[in-house]
Design a protein around this motif. Structure first.
Motif, short mmCIF file in Angstrom:
data_model
loop_
_atom_site.label_atom_id
_atom_site.label_comp_id
_atom_site.label_asym_id
_atom_site.label_seq_id
_atom_site.Cartn_x
_atom_site.Cartn_y
_atom_site.Cartn_z
N GLN A 256 0.82 -1.20 0.00
CA GLN A 256 0.00 0.00 0.00
C GLN A 256 0.86 1.26 0.00
OE1 GLN A 256 -3.46 -0.30 0.17
NE2 GLN A 256 -3.80 1.90 -0.03
N ASP A 257 0.53 2.19 -0.92
CA ASP A 257 1.16 3.51 -1.02
C ASP A 257 2.58 3.49 -1.61
OD1 ASP A 257 -1.09 4.79 -0.04
OD2 ASP A 257 -0.44 4.58 2.03
N ARG B 184 0.64 3.38 -6.18
CA ARG B 184 0.32 4.54 -7.01
C ARG B 184 1.22 4.57 -8.24
NH1 ARG B 184 0.21 7.11 -1.89
NH2 ARG B 184 2.32 7.89 -2.26
N ARG C 26 9.04 6.68 -1.59
CA ARG C 26 8.12 5.56 -1.84
C ARG C 26 8.27 4.98 -3.24
NH1 ARG C 26 6.44 3.25 2.53
NH2 ARG C 26 4.85 2.24 1.25
#
Length: 391
Positions: free
Chosen positions: A103-104, A131, A158
């Motif tokens: 996630q993310d 993303r 990230r």
């Protein structure tokens, strides 16, 4: 001293199976395979069908690795770090779908990314809650700084993978890929290079480049049979990397997994040495330079005749050229597709794309092309535009 090129253009056209009544100025989409390479492929098919069990069990493993070794020498790599895939998109899928995302996390790409690879990234990101970060570039005629500065700014804590095109398909820009890889690595970000148009269009040294992964098509500029591409993975990136189809080689290492994913026709891979021999006979590195010069001259002449502009500065040109079409108003992909269909009906194929609100035509140059082809192309474009946009 640079060796002289053999006679090219019309002098070698008969060595291809190209139709005489069609103007072929789009080598970039699907390539064109010489008759001698098709004959080599057919010879491998005969060997396969003479005794399939013996071929797949005893002949294929060695033959596949021998072909990989020849290709690896051409692209500056070790054969054990190179696996065959059917096309560059499949190679990108293998890397992206093997990526451990949570996630993310972020996958980064550039704005002119090939749509099939964009869709793969969208799918993988949505599936895992990650993303997709798209880095927009100025266009037309960006320079090295225009590419590197926004890339630097977009890399973040990230970012788990940067997917970088070596040569954009739609806009035909040849990017400063070594500098881009170095910038990503300076941020601790691994890199997948989509080099679909790289092999045979520009010189390659994958060991020196140092990208974590590089995928390339051989059916385009190397003139191998359709369905011939490769995935190069740096040795430290091979654990955990799996083909799209999991099969008997699972857990046995990079080469074992990719070399056997099930019964298929491997003749396109096995004919690669014949394609490399043909490429070398036509000039090798000198052929690449000749094709780039011819594409640049063709694009410049077309832009001058149409009163428009080209899309790339000299330092970012390869064997494809991009020319803006003189169509007023905001452009759409629907318009672009309609114009390409009209060109096909008129007897030629040159991809048209809507980029930055304008319509741009991409032309290609390879061994069988010569200057007169782009004069003919310009005349056909003028006729099609006059019919579609009278007055």
């Amino acid at each position: 001293m640079t060796p002289a090129l053999p006679p090219l253009g019309a002098a070698v056209r008969r060595e291809f199976a190209l139709s005489d009544d069609f103007l072929t100025v789009n080598h970039g989409s699907y390539g064109a395979t010489p008759r001698s390479v098709l004959a080599a492929q057919e010879a491998w098919r005969h060997r396969m069908e003479a005794q399939p069990t013996r071929f797949f069990a005893q002949e294929l493993p060695h033959a596949l690795r021998a072909a990989a070794g020849r290709l690896a020498a051409f692209v500056g790599a070790d054969g054990e770090d190179l696996a065959f895939v059917s096309n560059a998109t499949m190679g990108c899928n293998a890397v992206l779908r093997s990526l451990p995302l949570v996630q993310d996390d972020e996958i980064l790409c550039l704005g002119h990314v090939y749509n099939a690879v964009r869709n793969t990234m969208r799918h993988v990101a949505a599936e895992r809650g990650a993303r997709l970060v798209v880095v927009d570039l100025p266009f037309p005629r960006p320079d090295r700084a225009d590419v590197l500065a926004p890339l630097d700014q977009a890399l973040g804590p990230r970012t788990r993978l940067a997917v970088l095109d070596h040569i954009f398909s739609g806009s035909a820009l040849v990017l400063p890929i070594a500098d881009m890889v170095a910038r990503c690595h300076a941020h601790g970000v691994p890199v997948l290079v989509d080099g679909a148009h790289g092999p045979g269009q520009v010189p390659l040294d994958l060991s020196a480049l140092g990208a974590d992964y590089y995928v390339g098509n051989c059916h385009k500029w190397l003139m191998a049979p359709k369905g011939s591409a490769f995935l190069h993975a740096r040795r430290d990136r091979q654990p955990g990397l799996h083909p799209v189809t999991i099969s008997h080689g699972f857990g046995q290492g990079f080469v074992a997994e990719f070399d056997w994913t099930g019964t298929d026709d491997p003749s396109s891979f096995l004919a690669l040495p014949a394609a490399l021999d043909f490429f070398a006979r036509l000039g090798g590195a000198a052929l690449m330079a000749r094709n780039a010069a011819l594409a640049a001259a063709g694009a410049d002449a077309m832009a001058a005749r149409l009163g428009t502009e080209v899309g790339a500065a000299r330092e970012m040109r390869g064997a494809m050229g991009l020319v803006r079409l003189p169509v007023e108003g905001a452009a759409s992909q629907e318009q672009a597709r309609a114009l390409r269909r009209a060109l096909l009906a008129a007897g030629t194929d040159a991809p048209v794309n809507a980029i930055g609100g304008a319509l741009w035509l991409r032309l290609s140059a390879h061994a069988y092309n010569e200057e007169v082809d782009y004069q003919r192309l310009t005349a056909l474009v003028e006729t099609v535009l006059a019919n579609r946009y009278p007055g």
